[in-house]
Design an enzyme around this catalytic site. Structure first.
Site, short mmCIF file in Angstrom:
data_model
loop_
_atom_site.label_atom_id
_atom_site.label_comp_id
_atom_site.label_asym_id
_atom_site.label_seq_id
_atom_site.Cartn_x
_atom_site.Cartn_y
_atom_site.Cartn_z
N HIS A 24 -22.80 20.38 49.15
CA HIS A 24 -21.84 19.29 49.43
C HIS A 24 -20.51 19.82 49.95
O HIS A 24 -19.50 19.11 49.90
CB HIS A 24 -21.64 18.44 48.16
CG HIS A 24 -22.89 17.75 47.71
ND1 HIS A 24 -23.04 17.23 46.45
CD2 HIS A 24 -24.06 17.49 48.36
CE1 HIS A 24 -24.26 16.69 46.33
NE2 HIS A 24 -24.89 16.84 47.48
N CYS A 73 -8.54 21.84 69.56
CA CYS A 73 -9.30 20.87 70.36
C CYS A 73 -8.84 19.43 70.14
O CYS A 73 -9.36 18.51 70.77
CB CYS A 73 -10.79 21.01 70.06
SG CYS A 73 -11.30 20.28 68.50
N ASN A 76 -28.46 20.59 30.44
CA ASN A 76 -27.57 19.49 30.84
C ASN A 76 -27.20 18.69 29.59
O ASN A 76 -27.99 18.60 28.65
CB ASN A 76 -28.29 18.57 31.84
CG ASN A 76 -27.36 17.58 32.51
OD1 ASN A 76 -26.31 17.96 33.03
ND2 ASN A 76 -27.71 16.30 32.48
ZN ZN Z 1 -11.15 21.62 66.70
#
Ligand code: ZN
Length: 255
Positions: free
Chosen positions: A127, A163, A226
């Site tokens: 992620h 950019c 868990n």
């Molecule tokens: Zn860029």
């Protein structure tokens, strides 16, 4: 629910499985980092139940959404920056350093596995990572502290100096496609291991949560450590509903 102190039997069983394995892969989720003070966004009462997550398309489409996204990000900065690896992270790091475990596949975006000392190429971030930003077009990496300074000075939204593209935290948002290279590497690692250990993931977010199942189907052992039960418990060779740090730390001999 555990009282935070795993019983000796659980620790001994886990230790035995770790010792018998040739190549371990870890799969980690929010649970390992809550022990470092990072909230679990998806849990009941977590941030995402109060603040609807911002979809990737909305982020790209709307300046207002980008503004809101950065505002939320900076509101969380103190918590993220103060967090340090805990005993669970240190135990994972030791097994990787010793060559017993080959890598850690993680759903977390906090970078704590790297902070614990694991080399970048052994941490597979499904992620992404919230500790830096990237241009969505050319991929150029940006420092979040600089973005925050400009944002707080005059509300400027970051754009790429090379950019002109939109800059976003290097996380994978809802609606954004999974990172191809990381998904491939995670699959390779899963298929190469003989023991996959889940640490602190409720295993509900697919496709990420498919890896423990894939490991099991491929003949590897599966351990799920868990706090709460998960849907994949029925497939597991061992299920431990305990705190991660005290349990794994004791099994590995790390404080
Ligand atoms: Zn860029």
């Amino acid at each position: 629910m555990s009282d935070g102190y795993p019983d000796d039997r659980s620790v001994a069983d886990l230790k035995g499985m770790i010792e018998a394995a040739r190549r371990i892969v870890f799969f980690t989720g929010a649970g390992i980092s809550t022990e470092s003070g990072i909230p679990d966004f998806r849990s009941p009462g977590g941030l995402w139940t109060k603040n609807q997550p911002i979809d990737f398309r909305d982020f790209v489409r709307s300046e207002e959404m980008r503004r809101e996204s950065w505002r939320r990000k900076f509101a969380m900065e103190g918590t993220f920056n103060a967090a340090e690896p805990n005993r669970g992270h240190r135990a994972v790091e030791k097994l990787i350093r010793d060559g017993k475990a080959s890598s850690v596949i993680t759903q977390n975006v906090d970078g704590l596995h790297q902070t614990s000392g694991i080399p970048d190429d052994k941490v597979i971030e499904l992620h992404g990572n919230a500790t830096y930003a990237r241009c969505l077009d050319c991929g150029t990496r940006r420092d979040i502290a600089q973005i925050r300074e400009a944002f707080e000075a005059d509300g400027a939204l970051p754009t790429c100096v090379y950019c002109g593209g939109i800059v976003k935290t290097a996380t994978i948002s809802f609606g954004q496609s999974m990172p191809v290279a990381e998904m491939e590497l995670a699959e390779q690692e899963t298929l190469a291991c003989d023991l996959l250990i889940v640490l602190g993931s409720s295993l509900v977010v697919y496709p990420a949560a498919g890896f423990p199942r894939l490991a099991k189907q491929n003949g590897a052992g599966l351990v799920i450590l868990n706090r709460d039960p998960t849907d994949l418990d029925v497939f597991a060779d061992m299920v431990l509903n305990e705190e991660i740090g005290p349990t794994l730390g004791a099994a590995v001999g790390v404080n």
